[in-house]
Design an enzyme around this catalytic site. Structure first.
Site, PDB file in Angstrom:
ATOM      1  N   CYS A  92      92.190 -34.475 -21.285  1.00 25.07           N
ATOM      2  CA  CYS A  92      93.545 -35.053 -21.255  1.00 25.07           C
ATOM      3  C   CYS A  92      94.184 -35.112 -22.655  1.00 25.07           C
ATOM      4  CB  CYS A  92      93.494 -36.419 -20.605  1.00 25.07           C
ATOM      5  SG  CYS A  92      95.090 -36.917 -19.943  1.00 25.07           S
ATOM      6  N   HIS A 191      89.725 -36.701 -15.760  1.00 31.52           N
ATOM      7  CA  HIS A 191      88.906 -37.850 -16.166  1.00 31.52           C
ATOM      8  C   HIS A 191      87.913 -38.132 -15.038  1.00 31.52           C
ATOM      9  CE1 HIS A 191      91.266 -39.280 -19.624  1.00 31.52           C
ATOM     10  NE2 HIS A 191      92.353 -39.058 -18.929  1.00 31.52           N
TER      11      HIS A 191
END
Ligand code: GLN
Length: 240
Positions: A92, A191
């Site tokens: 990310c 994630h």
């Protein structure tokens, strides 16, 4: 004894949604096979030494700003590490800094280190939810995880996606692609953390790091991944 060295980039600043679980998974899957796992944290002000594998997690725009300044000081060193075949995994916010820049909504552009030919601009909508990706290089083909980002990432040139979205938004919610790869540099919005539920990807990365360190392909002993793959399969195709 086989060994891999792992440099964890700025874990005190970028480590969101359990991203440390990726390092723990790599460590366990090495130790369970008798492979020495050398782990070094690299924090603000530290000189980045040479490693077989570099990991960087995600975080909010403010932390990304601080890390962008630090990382940029080592841009040439890290690009040279990429070119000699070191493995990188960025999640990310860390993934966004692997590109040329991240333009948040407010404030100046955050410079990336151009490990891959990509750029990110803040979007109006925050993408939050489960993601399933279909790859063409893993067995099983799928990757599962959780996304929470407003940044929209666009890949260019020889940088290719990790795969096609089956569920979720991925890089930008438009081109149905998730993540990026150039040479042994991998970035993703997943994630979760990513690797505990995707043991096949963890092993893929470990093998790449061993190949770079020892100059030859090294087969890994098979582990009992029944629980890991049960967790993986329970999420494939699931939006909620
Ligand atoms: N701040 C970045 C974004 O919102 C990255 C967020 C993250 O790492 N989860 O897109």
């Amino acid at each position: 004894m086989l060994k891999i060295s792992v440099g964890h980039l700025y874990p005190k600043l970028l480590n969101l949604y359990g991203d440390m679980g990726n390092v723990i998974t790599l460590e366990r899957r090495c130790v369970w096979r008798g492979i020495e796992f050398e782990y070094n944290e690299i924090n603000s002000g530290d000189k980045i030494g040479r490693h077989d594998f570099y990991f960087i997690g995600g975080g909010q725009d403010k932390q990304q700003q601080d890390v962008s300044v630090e990382l940029y000081k080592s841009k040439q060193f890290l690009c040279d590490e990429r070119d000699r075949g070191a493995v990188f995994l960025g999640i990310c916010g860390g993934y966004q800094l692997f590109g040329h820049y991240y333009q948040p909504f407010d404030g100046d552009k955050l410079l990336g280190i151009s490990l891959m030919d990509a750029y990110t601009v803040a979007g109006k909508k925050r993408f939050i939810g489960n993601v399933t990706v279909e790859t063409d290089f893993l067995t099983p083909k799928t990757l599962v995880g959780f996304e929470n980002h407003s940044g929209l990432t666009y890949l260019q040139g020889e940088t290719k996606p990790l795969g096609r979205n089956i569920v979720g938004n991925g890089n930008n919610g438009r081109d149905f692609e998730e993540g990026g790869r150039f040479k042994n540099v991998f970035g993703t919005y997943l994630h979760g953390s990513l690797l505990p539920k995707n043991p096949h990807f963890a092993d893929y990365l470990i093998k790449l790091a061993l190949k770079t360190r020892y100059g030859e392909g090294i087969e890994l002993n098979k582990l009992d991944d029944e629980i890991e793959l049960k967790a993986h399969n329970s999420l494939v195709g699931k939006a909620y």
